[in-house]
Design a protein around this motif. Structure first.
Motif, mmCIF file in Angstrom:
data_model
loop_
_atom_site.group_PDB
_atom_site.id
_atom_site.type_symbol
_atom_site.label_atom_id
_atom_site.label_comp_id
_atom_site.label_asym_id
_atom_site.label_seq_id
_atom_site.Cartn_x
_atom_site.Cartn_y
_atom_site.Cartn_z
ATOM 1 N N SER A 1 0.669 -1.136 0.066
ATOM 2 C CA SER A 1 0.087 0.029 -0.021
ATOM 3 C C SER A 1 0.849 1.285 -0.264
ATOM 4 C CB SER A 1 -0.798 -0.075 1.292
ATOM 5 O OG SER A 1 -1.774 1.009 1.294
ATOM 6 N N LEU A 2 1.954 1.202 0.862
ATOM 7 C CA LEU A 2 2.896 2.423 0.538
ATOM 8 C C LEU A 2 3.433 2.482 -0.594
ATOM 9 C CD1 LEU A 2 4.987 1.667 3.852
ATOM 10 C CD2 LEU A 2 3.504 3.681 3.540
ATOM 11 N N GLY A 3 3.525 1.291 -1.316
ATOM 12 C CA GLY A 3 4.195 1.579 -2.650
ATOM 13 C C GLY A 3 3.175 2.192 -3.716
ATOM 14 N N PHE A 4 1.955 1.836 -3.590
ATOM 15 C CA PHE A 4 0.938 2.489 -4.499
ATOM 16 C C PHE A 4 0.657 4.031 -4.063
ATOM 17 C CE2 PHE A 4 -0.271 -1.936 -5.538
ATOM 18 C CZ PHE A 4 -0.376 -1.978 -6.716
ATOM 19 N N ALA A 5 0.815 4.108 -2.685
ATOM 20 C CA ALA A 5 0.681 5.633 -2.284
ATOM 21 C C ALA A 5 1.510 6.315 -2.997
ATOM 22 C CB ALA A 5 0.588 5.573 -1.035
ATOM 23 N N TRP A 6 2.865 5.851 -2.939
ATOM 24 C CA TRP A 6 4.020 6.438 -3.383
ATOM 25 C C TRP A 6 3.901 6.821 -4.692
ATOM 26 C CZ3 TRP A 6 9.622 4.212 -2.519
ATOM 27 C CH2 TRP A 6 10.722 5.112 -3.079
ATOM 28 N N ALA B 1 -3.455 2.291 14.403
ATOM 29 C CA ALA B 1 -4.399 1.643 13.647
ATOM 30 C C ALA B 1 -4.607 0.123 13.887
ATOM 31 C CB ALA B 1 -4.602 2.314 11.907
ATOM 32 N N ASP B 2 -5.705 -0.449 13.644
ATOM 33 C CA ASP B 2 -5.653 -1.942 13.459
ATOM 34 C C ASP B 2 -5.374 -2.526 12.223
ATOM 35 O OD1 ASP B 2 -8.109 -1.988 12.111
ATOM 36 O OD2 ASP B 2 -9.269 -1.437 13.866
ATOM 37 N N ALA B 3 -5.307 -3.807 12.048
ATOM 38 C CA ALA B 3 -5.029 -4.245 10.744
ATOM 39 C C ALA B 3 -6.051 -3.990 9.670
ATOM 40 C CB ALA B 3 -4.733 -5.787 11.122
ATOM 41 N N ASP B 4 -6.996 -4.116 9.980
ATOM 42 C CA ASP B 4 -8.141 -4.014 9.059
ATOM 43 C C ASP B 4 -8.409 -2.557 8.642
ATOM 44 O OD1 ASP B 4 -8.910 -6.514 9.512
ATOM 45 O OD2 ASP B 4 -10.335 -6.158 11.123
ATOM 46 N N SER B 5 -8.000 -1.569 9.189
ATOM 47 C CA SER B 5 -8.054 -0.071 8.641
ATOM 48 C C SER B 5 -6.926 0.395 8.103
ATOM 49 C CB SER B 5 -8.888 0.475 9.672
ATOM 50 O OG SER B 5 -8.103 0.719 11.101
ATOM 51 N N MET B 6 -5.844 -0.321 8.712
ATOM 52 C CA MET B 6 -4.471 0.440 8.483
ATOM 53 C C MET B 6 -4.132 0.377 6.829
ATOM 54 S SD MET B 6 -0.805 -0.691 9.673
ATOM 55 C CE MET B 6 -1.325 -0.433 11.323
ATOM 56 N N LEU B 7 -4.680 -0.593 6.023
ATOM 57 C CA LEU B 7 -4.394 -0.596 4.538
ATOM 58 C C LEU B 7 -4.723 0.756 3.841
ATOM 59 C CD1 LEU B 7 -2.562 -2.679 3.438
ATOM 60 C CD2 LEU B 7 -4.891 -3.560 2.109
ATOM 61 N N PRO B 8 -6.125 1.104 3.988
ATOM 62 C CA PRO B 8 -6.576 2.202 3.528
ATOM 63 C C PRO B 8 -6.124 3.527 3.975
ATOM 64 C CG PRO B 8 -8.356 1.331 4.682
ATOM 65 C CD PRO B 8 -7.276 0.199 4.456
ATOM 66 N N LEU B 9 -5.669 3.370 5.208
ATOM 67 C CA LEU B 9 -5.303 4.765 5.841
ATOM 68 C C LEU B 9 -3.951 4.905 5.728
ATOM 69 C CD1 LEU B 9 -6.955 4.327 9.530
ATOM 70 C CD2 LEU B 9 -7.428 5.898 7.703
ATOM 71 N N VAL B 10 -3.047 4.105 5.594
ATOM 72 C CA VAL B 10 -1.697 4.302 5.230
ATOM 73 C C VAL B 10 -1.759 4.693 3.484
ATOM 74 C CG1 VAL B 10 0.233 2.905 4.322
ATOM 75 C CG2 VAL B 10 -0.648 2.495 6.499
ATOM 76 N N ALA C 1 0.899 12.421 9.709
ATOM 77 C CA ALA C 1 -0.358 11.189 10.445
ATOM 78 C C ALA C 1 0.107 9.877 10.185
ATOM 79 C CB ALA C 1 -1.766 11.720 10.158
ATOM 80 N N CYS C 2 0.799 9.630 9.001
ATOM 81 C CA CYS C 2 1.031 8.340 8.534
ATOM 82 C C CYS C 2 1.693 7.436 9.540
ATOM 83 C CB CYS C 2 2.197 8.365 7.334
ATOM 84 S SG CYS C 2 2.219 6.730 6.305
ATOM 85 N N PRO C 3 2.998 7.963 10.164
ATOM 86 C CA PRO C 3 3.514 7.134 11.468
ATOM 87 C C PRO C 3 2.493 6.799 12.469
ATOM 88 C CG PRO C 3 4.785 9.039 10.781
ATOM 89 C CD PRO C 3 3.610 9.293 9.917
ATOM 90 N N MET C 4 1.551 7.802 12.780
ATOM 91 C CA MET C 4 0.791 7.739 13.722
ATOM 92 C C MET C 4 -0.272 6.466 13.555
ATOM 93 S SD MET C 4 1.532 9.648 16.012
ATOM 94 C CE MET C 4 3.166 9.135 15.472
#
Length: 410
Positions: free
Chosen positions: A259-264, A301-310, A293-296
């Protein structure tokens, strides 16, 4: 609008070129488990290998970027750099000791250092002002995000698994040499876009002291220090943090890193394109605050919500183009662009890529891995504060302000 064939051709070639720089730079991270098992290396060795490349990259970018500005043509320096880092990457597959690998990674950093300053000076010169930010964002952020963070991992890991890690390094020669040929065949020796040549702000001399007297350049240097700290700290420690501190499985960690790669890749061109219309400064401030906010998110964040939030908060790489390329290119005259970009990148790499990860590692051993996320967040927060003092350079916004001033509206 008339289509500029050369502008698009240059954009494609430099997109491939800088994307492949990060393919090579990040290759060792993906191949390290294979290399470590064969050469008996540990995490301290990985840190040293990353640091020496960042140090060499920084010094080379500052020095060779300045030299390139003194030459009539930057094309041949770029070709030599591409061939050199390609060969050094391939030679990494021949090493038998840590010291020899360290030497080749340092040499590769020297070769890679001038690629970004030269590439961005070329693309700035050739770009239509209305899409300059977009073009520079595609080269500076989307290319390494796509080629270095999304394409590279599966290819390199497949080669290492089926044919050995040495073969994976050898294989990097093929695309590198092809890119060097494309530059030789299709990139012009000289081209300065009229809009850049008569930009509203000029620097009369190319020396470092003169550049640092310019407010935008000085601010971009400082922003680079703290923003690269944000980036390198996150990219270096996040996989270990997610598995050791958060207790996530390797599969979950892999998904988050993807997800970090796609956001990049996505934010890399979206933010630059938005800055063409709404201005460099407001986009820098807004998306740098979001990046804080990304490091926070990674921390809480929990595993389920982390992917879109990242994905939504990993916006910083899109801002890199603005302070590291677009704003400097619109601030100084064409003959100082590579020097300015090399200075900003070089000082930032020294502080953020060489010093900060070492400090973060020691603090993580003392206070726990959670502290690295606070270090990363603090870096982007300081960068956002410094961005408040930037002087706007986007042609669309500067033109509006000039016309309003002439009409007596401001």
């Amino acid at each position: 609008m008339k289509v500029n064939t050369y502008e698009n051709r240059l954009l494609l070639i430099l997109f491939l070129c800088f994307g492949f720089v990060f393919f090579d730079r990040l290759a060792l991270s993906f191949l390290f488990p294979f290399v470590a098992a064969d050469l008996n290396l540990n995490n301290s060795h990985l840190g040293m290998l990353s640091s020496v490349l960042a140090l060499a990259w920084a010094l080379s970018g500052m020095t060779l970027g300045h030299i390139a500005d003194k030459k009539d043509s930057k094309k041949y320096i770029l070709v030599i750099s591409v061939v050199a880092f390609t060969v050094c990457s391939a030679l990494s597959g021949m090493v038998t000791t840590f010291v020899s690998l360290l030497i080749f990674r340092g040499l590769m950093g020297i070769a890679e250092g001038p690629v970004l300053p030269i590439s961005q000076s070329l693309i700035a010169d050739a770009s239509n002002p209305k899409r300059r930010g977009l073009n520079m964002g595609l080269v500076n952020a989307s290319a390494p995000g796509l080629i270095g963070a999304i394409v590279a991992p599966p290819i390199l890991i497949w080669l290492a698994t089926d044919y050995g890690w040495r073969t994976a390094f050898y294989a990097t020669m093929i695309p590198g040499l092809l890119i060097a040929c494309l530059i030789m065949l299709f990139v012009r020796n000289k081209h300065v876009h009229e809009s850049i040549a008569h930009q509203h702000v000029h620097v009369s001399k190319g020396d470092i002291k003169t550049l640092l007297k310019n407010r935008n350049i000085l601010l971009c240097v400082l922003i680079s220090c703290f923003y690269i700290s944000w980036f390198i700290t996150l990219i270096s420690f996040t996989p270990t943090f997610l598995m050791q501190a958060r207790g996530f499985t390797p599969e979950t960690m892999g998904g988050i890193m993807g997800s970090l790669g796609f956001a990049w890749m996505i934010w890399g061109f979206v933010i630059s394109a938005l800055s063409d219309r709404f201005g460099r400064k407001p986009m820098m401030i807004l998306f740098t605050l979001i990046a804080t906010a990304c490091p926070m998110v990674l921390l809480y964040a929990d595993a389920d919500s982390m992917l879109p939030l990242v994905f939504l908060t990993y916006t910083g790489l899109g801002c890199f183009t603005l302070f590291m390329a677009t704003i400097p290119a619109e601030t100084v005259s064409p003959s100082q662009v590579a020097t300015a970009l090399g200075l900003i990148m070089g000082v930032g790499e020294l502080f953020g890529g060489f010093v900060t990860p070492t400090i973060a590692g020691f603090m993580a051993d003392t206070y726990g891995l959670q502290v690295v996320m606070w270090i990363a967040s603090g870096g982007s927060l300081i960068a956002a504060f410094l961005s408040l003092f930037l002087k706007e350079t986007a042609p669309a916004r500067v033109g509006v302000a000039t016309s309003q001033l002439a009409a007596g509206q401001i």
